[in-house]
Design a protein around this motif. Structure first.
Motif, PDB file in Angstrom:
ATOM      1  N   MET A   1      12.744 -18.729   1.656  1.00 32.03           N
ATOM      2  CA  MET A   1      12.373 -18.260   2.966  1.00 32.03           C
ATOM      3  C   MET A   1      11.746 -16.877   2.832  1.00 32.03           C
ATOM      4  N   GLN A   2      10.616 -16.680   3.489  1.00 39.64           N
ATOM      5  CA  GLN A   2       9.927 -15.407   3.441  1.00 39.64           C
ATOM      6  C   GLN A   2       9.906 -14.795   4.831  1.00 39.64           C
ATOM      7  N   ILE A   3      10.261 -13.527   4.903  1.00 38.90           N
ATOM      8  CA  ILE A   3      10.249 -12.814   6.176  1.00 38.90           C
ATOM      9  C   ILE A   3       9.061 -11.865   6.153  1.00 38.90           C
ATOM     10  N   ASN A   4       8.175 -12.005   7.105  1.00 40.61           N
ATOM     11  CA  ASN A   4       7.000 -11.146   7.198  1.00 40.61           C
ATOM     12  C   ASN A   4       7.270 -10.033   8.204  1.00 40.61           C
ATOM     13  N   SER A   5       7.003  -8.838   7.786  1.00 36.36           N
ATOM     14  CA  SER A   5       7.192  -7.679   8.652  1.00 36.36           C
ATOM     15  C   SER A   5       5.831  -7.216   9.160  1.00 36.36           C
ATOM     16  N   THR A   6       5.696  -7.104  10.461  1.00 37.45           N
ATOM     17  CA  THR A   6       4.455  -6.632  11.044  1.00 37.45           C
ATOM     18  C   THR A   6       4.167  -5.201  10.605  1.00 37.45           C
ATOM     19  N   ALA A   7       5.199  -4.371  10.524  1.00 36.67           N
ATOM     20  CA  ALA A   7       5.018  -2.982  10.098  1.00 36.67           C
ATOM     21  C   ALA A   7       4.526  -2.923   8.658  1.00 36.67           C
ATOM     22  N   ALA A   8       5.053  -3.789   7.808  1.00 34.83           N
ATOM     23  CA  ALA A   8       4.620  -3.804   6.408  1.00 34.83           C
ATOM     24  C   ALA A   8       3.162  -4.230   6.299  1.00 34.83           C
ATOM     25  N   HIS A   9       2.752  -5.200   7.112  1.00 33.05           N
ATOM     26  CA  HIS A   9       1.353  -5.639   7.093  1.00 33.05           C
ATOM     27  C   HIS A   9       0.430  -4.544   7.608  1.00 33.05           C
ATOM     28  N   ALA A  10       0.837  -3.853   8.639  1.00 32.70           N
ATOM     29  CA  ALA A  10       0.033  -2.759   9.176  1.00 32.70           C
ATOM     30  C   ALA A  10      -0.087  -1.636   8.154  1.00 32.70           C
ATOM     31  N   ASP A  11       1.004  -1.343   7.456  1.00 27.68           N
ATOM     32  CA  ASP A  11       0.999  -0.317   6.415  1.00 27.68           C
ATOM     33  C   ASP A  11       0.042  -0.713   5.293  1.00 27.68           C
ATOM     34  N   ALA A  12       0.109  -1.951   4.851  1.00 25.95           N
ATOM     35  CA  ALA A  12      -0.768  -2.436   3.778  1.00 25.95           C
ATOM     36  C   ALA A  12      -2.221  -2.434   4.226  1.00 25.95           C
ATOM     37  N   ALA A  13      -2.480  -2.835   5.460  1.00 28.61           N
ATOM     38  CA  ALA A  13      -3.849  -2.845   5.969  1.00 28.61           C
ATOM     39  C   ALA A  13      -4.422  -1.434   6.043  1.00 28.61           C
ATOM     40  N   ALA A  14      -3.614  -0.472   6.480  1.00 30.33           N
ATOM     41  CA  ALA A  14      -4.069   0.914   6.549  1.00 30.33           C
ATOM     42  C   ALA A  14      -4.375   1.456   5.159  1.00 30.33           C
ATOM     43  N   TYR A  15      -3.515   1.139   4.191  1.00 28.73           N
ATOM     44  CA  TYR A  15      -3.736   1.591   2.818  1.00 28.73           C
ATOM     45  C   TYR A  15      -5.009   0.968   2.238  1.00 28.73           C
ATOM     46  N   LEU A  16      -5.181  -0.331   2.431  1.00 28.70           N
ATOM     47  CA  LEU A  16      -6.361  -1.008   1.888  1.00 28.70           C
ATOM     48  C   LEU A  16      -7.647  -0.512   2.532  1.00 28.70           C
ATOM     49  N   ALA A  17      -7.603  -0.177   3.809  1.00 26.20           N
ATOM     50  CA  ALA A  17      -8.779   0.377   4.478  1.00 26.20           C
ATOM     51  C   ALA A  17      -9.141   1.747   3.898  1.00 26.20           C
ATOM     52  N   ALA A  18      -8.142   2.588   3.683  1.00 28.49           N
ATOM     53  CA  ALA A  18      -8.400   3.911   3.092  1.00 28.49           C
ATOM     54  C   ALA A  18      -8.890   3.779   1.655  1.00 28.49           C
ATOM     55  N   LEU A  19      -8.342   2.829   0.913  1.00 26.12           N
ATOM     56  CA  LEU A  19      -8.767   2.602  -0.462  1.00 26.12           C
ATOM     57  C   LEU A  19     -10.211   2.118  -0.512  1.00 26.12           C
ATOM     58  N   ALA A  20     -10.590   1.199   0.364  1.00 28.13           N
ATOM     59  CA  ALA A  20     -11.966   0.706   0.411  1.00 28.13           C
ATOM     60  C   ALA A  20     -12.932   1.837   0.740  1.00 28.13           C
ATOM     61  N   PHE A  21     -12.536   2.708   1.671  1.00 25.09           N
ATOM     62  CA  PHE A  21     -13.376   3.850   2.023  1.00 25.09           C
ATOM     63  C   PHE A  21     -13.541   4.786   0.828  1.00 25.09           C
ATOM     64  N   ALA A  22     -12.452   5.040   0.108  1.00 26.35           N
ATOM     65  CA  ALA A  22     -12.515   5.915  -1.070  1.00 26.35           C
ATOM     66  C   ALA A  22     -13.417   5.320  -2.147  1.00 26.35           C
ATOM     67  N   GLU A  23     -13.344   4.022  -2.356  1.00 29.03           N
ATOM     68  CA  GLU A  23     -14.182   3.382  -3.376  1.00 29.03           C
ATOM     69  C   GLU A  23     -15.659   3.440  -2.997  1.00 29.03           C
ATOM     70  N   ARG A  24     -15.977   3.226  -1.731  1.00 30.26           N
ATOM     71  CA  ARG A  24     -17.375   3.328  -1.294  1.00 30.26           C
ATOM     72  C   ARG A  24     -17.888   4.754  -1.431  1.00 30.26           C
ATOM     73  N   ARG A  25     -17.058   5.704  -1.050  1.00 30.46           N
ATOM     74  CA  ARG A  25     -17.467   7.105  -1.094  1.00 30.46           C
ATOM     75  C   ARG A  25     -17.616   7.608  -2.537  1.00 30.46           C
ATOM     76  N   ALA A  26     -16.786   7.100  -3.445  1.00 32.08           N
ATOM     77  CA  ALA A  26     -16.830   7.531  -4.843  1.00 32.08           C
ATOM     78  C   ALA A  26     -18.139   7.148  -5.519  1.00 32.08           C
ATOM     79  N   LEU A  27     -18.775   6.088  -5.050  1.00 34.09           N
ATOM     80  CA  LEU A  27     -20.043   5.658  -5.641  1.00 34.09           C
ATOM     81  C   LEU A  27     -21.128   6.718  -5.513  1.00 34.09           C
ATOM     82  N   HIS A  28     -21.020   7.576  -4.519  1.00 34.66           N
ATOM     83  CA  HIS A  28     -22.052   8.568  -4.222  1.00 34.66           C
ATOM     84  C   HIS A  28     -21.527   9.993  -4.331  1.00 34.66           C
ATOM     85  N   SER A  29     -20.517  10.206  -5.167  1.00 33.18           N
ATOM     86  CA  SER A  29     -19.911  11.530  -5.272  1.00 33.18           C
ATOM     87  C   SER A  29     -19.618  11.873  -6.727  1.00 33.18           C
TER      88      SER A  29
END
Length: 74
Positions: A1-29
């Motif tokens: 049985m797997q329990i999904n936490s909405t807060a954990a998903h929101a935390d992961a989504a926020a981290y992945l969004a910031a990581l994607a932004f950092a990777e795009r920005r690093a290409l030109h810096s």
């Protein structure tokens, strides 16, 4: 049985969004891009070139670093 936490998903989504932004920005810096957690579950990306030396308070909050990908060597 797997329990999904909405807060954990929101935390992961926020981290992945910031990581994607950092990777795009690093290409030109020359500077490293740091993903920091400034509040629990809230991530921002900072460019190391925006600061002379990162203050210890920011260094303690770095959760990931993407190296700058531009090079002035030919």
């Amino acid at each position: 049985m797997q329990i999904n936490s909405t807060a954990a998903h929101a935390d992961a989504a926020a981290y992945l969004a910031a990581l994607a932004f950092a990777e795009r920005r690093a290409l030109h810096s020359f500077f490293d891009q740091h993903v920091i957690e400034d509040q629990p579950g809230h991530y921002v990306t900072i460019d190391e070139g925006d600061y002379d030396a990162l203050p210890m308070t920011l260094i303690d909050q770095v959760v990931h670093t993407v190296p700058g990908r531009m090079s002035d060597e030919y």
